[in-house]
Motif scaffolding. Structure first.
Motif, PDB file in Angstrom:
ATOM      1  N   UNK A  11       1.521   3.024  -3.374  1.00 55.91           N
ATOM      2  CA  UNK A  11       0.450   3.530  -4.239  1.00 55.91           C
ATOM      3  C   UNK A  11       0.678   4.957  -4.744  1.00 55.91           C
TER       4      UNK A  11
ATOM      5  N   UNK B 157       0.826  -1.208   0.000  1.00 54.99           N
ATOM      6  CA  UNK B 157       0.000   0.000   0.000  1.00 54.99           C
ATOM      7  C   UNK B 157       0.860   1.257   0.000  1.00 54.99           C
TER       8      UNK B 157
ATOM      9  N   UNK C   4      -4.213   5.883 -13.325  1.00 53.30           N
ATOM     10  CA  UNK C   4      -5.419   6.411 -12.692  1.00 53.30           C
ATOM     11  C   UNK C   4      -5.978   5.431 -11.677  1.00 53.30           C
ATOM     12  N   UNK C   5      -5.770   4.103 -11.873  1.00 55.66           N
ATOM     13  CA  UNK C   5      -6.202   3.156 -10.839  1.00 55.66           C
ATOM     14  C   UNK C   5      -5.449   3.404  -9.547  1.00 55.66           C
TER      15      UNK C   5
ATOM     16  N   UNK D 250     -10.080   5.987  -2.408  1.00 52.57           N
ATOM     17  CA  UNK D 250     -11.245   5.320  -2.996  1.00 52.57           C
ATOM     18  C   UNK D 250     -10.806   3.903  -3.317  1.00 52.57           C
ATOM     19  N   UNK D 251     -11.006   2.982  -2.388  1.00 53.42           N
ATOM     20  CA  UNK D 251     -10.533   1.633  -2.622  1.00 53.42           C
ATOM     21  C   UNK D 251     -11.530   0.928  -3.519  1.00 53.42           C
ATOM     22  N   UNK D 252     -11.207   0.899  -4.821  1.00 53.66           N
ATOM     23  CA  UNK D 252     -12.156   0.351  -5.798  1.00 53.66           C
ATOM     24  C   UNK D 252     -12.124  -1.169  -5.760  1.00 53.66           C
TER      25      UNK D 252
ATOM     26  N   UNK E 152      -6.673   4.587  -5.770  1.00 51.93           N
ATOM     27  CA  UNK E 152      -6.369   3.857  -4.545  1.00 51.93           C
ATOM     28  C   UNK E 152      -5.599   4.733  -3.574  1.00 51.93           C
TER      29      UNK E 152
END
Lengths: 78, 616
Positions: free
Chosen positions: A17, A14, A67-68, A76-78, A72
């Motif tokens: 990111x 994490x 963009x992913x 915004x944890x998609x 994150x």
């Protein structure tokens, strides 16, 4: 005989990111710039579809992943 | 008070009646010692009963019956029974025994019977130590029911001094623990003692089954009576590293309702005298490493909150927008994120989520609890395991970057107390490749944008294809493309020149004459080819009318380039010659310098011309 229980965590650490988001987006934007410069300076006869599509594919790959990771990194944890 | 008396008479009536019905069945089991402790220090009544049961009959007994009056059974939130062996330090407790509701044929009305299945049959003459924990919610009644802001809250608790049991009890005692060391009034039966903050009833010996002596305790309790009428907990799992919990509360103060007006001035001046029955803070114990905690309601963010975190838990203290007096309601939402590795595990081929069920707020009674677990898209739910009974159902939810929707497991339960905050598991299957679906969707979206750009640039949207301006534009496009090709050729010539210069430098370094001559040969041939390529381009430019402006510059460039080429070739031949003849370095230098200067000048002019042509 109980099966082993292992904790699951994300495939990418994490902490990476924000860095990943920044670098992938910047590379993606640079390749997008190359794409648009090619579009603007080439004339109708000289354009090569293969070059356009390949540049577009590379740019969209980096922009998509960038963009992913941006989503994150901003929570915004998609 | 009238209602109280009605309850008592009813109970006394069926107590005598049921004794007649059940004496035959329950003559076998006998409770030799019973110790009951009722804890009234919070608004949830917790009763712990430790008893020793003996089998005096001839048959082995495998179940133990426990009746509750109906009004208590309605509010029964938790009933756990364990077997305890040993005493003091060597106490061993078994797991919670299975409990179910039974309906004996000749049971008196308004009694609910619970049957506890013993793991091993209790044989003849055997004895067993049981510990029964009961939590009752919403059973304390405020009396008086309406108080003003300045009053203290008084609560009435009604129960029986003897435990309601179908078996004879040889010795029993009851201890009632109050929140404060003072009591307003309590029923004085025989063997009653009040000391400190405890009222002791007992010991009572040799009581027949179904003895019921009602008692009432009227005491002061200013502990917060927090009841959540509705709580919806949504737990959303993202495999990218986060478990997001969102809880929406609808709280009410379920104690004595406030009468008259609320004076903020008096409350703030003397909060303990004018507002003893209200509560301001709520404490929630969140799991450790909770992050991104927010506390808001419909109006917006509520800033009166504090968080303290350590390695075992995160303590969140929240203060609603106003102090909660009796009968007042508030709604808010709390949300927090949890790290994935503390709650999601992989075992066998499945993944499972291990997370607490109830609310993290201390001492909260929830009337209707709904827990929704949202699993990522592409997961298949296999099973859910909860340590107590819940109502399960399934839903779908569409969230970020979703195509088909995420599967949701919905668990509903009524009458939840903090003892229900145990871990439960949800098992599901998910393949790691499905994780790639989200970034690939984004990549595909961006690629569509680029394809649209390509299509737009290549499309021809002119309406009239024979208008003069359109034709002129077409011609200009052709000229531009020819010039680009011409520039390409010129650049290649320049590259060849650079290669020649480089070969000369190499010669001075290594002295390899053969390589130099070979380079010269290849340069010559490449230049000849490029010149051939150049011819059709120049002829096209000469023929097209649009290129009239550029043509002189182009021709100038060609001429200059030819000159440059000649000079470089000259220089090259001179140097090679002098090497061949092995004349001194100074000699070669002299002959070459003049040429060198011209070469540099010409090169610069060529570059400038290329730039000007570029700009057009």
């Amino acid at each position: 005989m109980a099966p082993s229980v292992k904790p699951i965590s994300s495939p990418v650490p994490i902490e990476w990111y924000p860095t990943l988001a920044f670098f992938m987006l910047s590379i993606g934007l640079v390749v997008t710039a190359i794409f648009f410069i090619y579009e603007a300076t080439s004339s109708r006869k000289n354009r090569s579809l293969a070059k356009e599509l390949s540049t577009g594919a590379v740019a969209s790959f980096f922009l998509g992943f960038g963009s992913l990771f941006l989503l994150l990194a901003s929570g915004v944890y998609v | 008070m009238a209602r109280m008396r009605f309850d008592l008479t009813l109970l006394l009536l069926f107590a005598f009646g049921s004794f007649l019905f059940f004496s035959a069945v329950s003559a076998d089991l006998v409770i030799s010692k019973l110790d009951r402790r009722i804890d009234l220090s919070s608004h949830i009544v917790r009763a712990t009963t430790s008893l020793k049961v003996e089998n005096n009959g001839a048959e082995a007994i495998s179940e133990f019956l426990l009746p509750f009056p109906e009004h208590q059974a309605k509010n029964l939130a938790l009933l756990t029974v364990i077997i305890v062996e040993g005493k003091g330090k060597s106490k061993v407790s078994s797991e919670s025994l299975p409990v179910r509701i039974v309906n004996p044929k000749d049971s008196p009305p308004s009694l609910v019977w619970y049957s506890i299945t013993l793991p091993k049959e209790l044989g003849k003459g055997g004895s067993l130590n049981l510990e029964i924990k009961v939590a009752l919610s919403n059973i304390l009644r405020p009396f008086p029911e309406k108080i003003t802001q300045a009053d203290v809250q008084l609560i009435v608790f009604q129960d029986s001094a003897q435990v309601l049991s179908p078996y004879a009890v040889h010795m029993q005692s009851l201890t009632v623990k109050l929140p404060e060391p003072k009591v307003e009034s309590y029923t004085k039966l025989e063997n009653t003692k009040f000391s400190g903050s405890e009222i002791k009833y007992g010991p009572y010996e040799n009581q027949p089954p179904f003895t019921y002596t009602p008692l009432a305790v009227h005491y002061v309790s200013n502990k917060p009576f927090v009841v959540a009428r509705e709580l919806v907990r949504e737990i959303e799992i993202s495999h990218w590293g986060n478990v997001q919990v969102t809880e929406s509360y609808s709280l009410v103060h379920a104690g004595a309702v406030i009468l008259g007006e609320f004076s903020r001035l008096e409350y703030q001046a003397q909060p303990h005298l004018r507002g003893a029955s209200a509560f301001r803070h709520l404490i929630a114990k969140l799991p450790a490493r909770a992050h991104s905690i927010y506390y808001r309601d419909d109006i917006g963010n509520i800033s009166t909150s504090n968080v303290w975190g350590d390695s075992s838990m995160t303590l969140l203290q929240i203060e609603p927008r106003f102090p909660m007096f009796g009968g007042w309601k508030t709604t808010f939402t709390i949300g927090y994120g949890l790290p994935l590795k503390d709650f999601l595990f992989k075992s066998g081929g499945e993944r499972f989520l291990n997370i607490p069920f109830g609310s993290p707020i201390d001492d909260l009674v929830i009337d209707n609890l709904t827990v929704k677990i949202v699993l990522p898209e592409g997961s298949k739910i296999t099973s859910v395991s909860v340590p107590f009974s819940v109502k399960q159902s399934k839903q779908e939810k569409i969230s970020h970057l979703d195509v088909v929707g995420r599967p949701v497991v919905v668990l509903e339960k009524t009458n939840v107390v903090p003892e229900h905050s145990q871990y439960f598991q949800v098992y599901y299957k998910f393949s790691n490749l499905s994780l790639l679906q989200e970034p690939l969707m984004l990549v595909f979206g961006y690629f569509l944008l680029f394809v649209a750009c390509i299509a737009y640039v290549r499309a021809d949207f002119t309406i009239s294809k024979s208008s003069p301006s359109y034709l002129a534009k077409l011609q200009w496009d052709e000229v531009r493309s020819t010039i680009q090709q011409f520039e390409g050729v010129v650049n290649q010539c320049l590259i060849v020149h650079d290669k020649l210069q480089a070969s000369l430098r190499d010669l001075s370094r290594t002295g390899d004459l053969q390589a130099c001559k070979a380079a010269r040969k290849t340069a010559d041939s490449t230049l000849k080819e490029l010149l051939k390529d150049l011819k059709p381009l120049i002829s096209f430019l000469q023929s097209s009318p649009q290129a009239a402006q550029i043509l002189p510059k182009v021709e100038e460039l060609v001429a200059k380039e030819k000159e440059l080429q000649e000079k470089i070739m000259q220089k090259h031949s001179i140097v090679v010659e002098s090497y061949d003849k092995k004349s001194g370095i100074k000699d070669t230098e002299n002959r070459v310098t003049a040429l060198e200067q011209k070469i540099v000048l010409l090169r610069q002019e060529v570059d400038d011309l290329v730039d000007t042509i570029d700009e057009i």
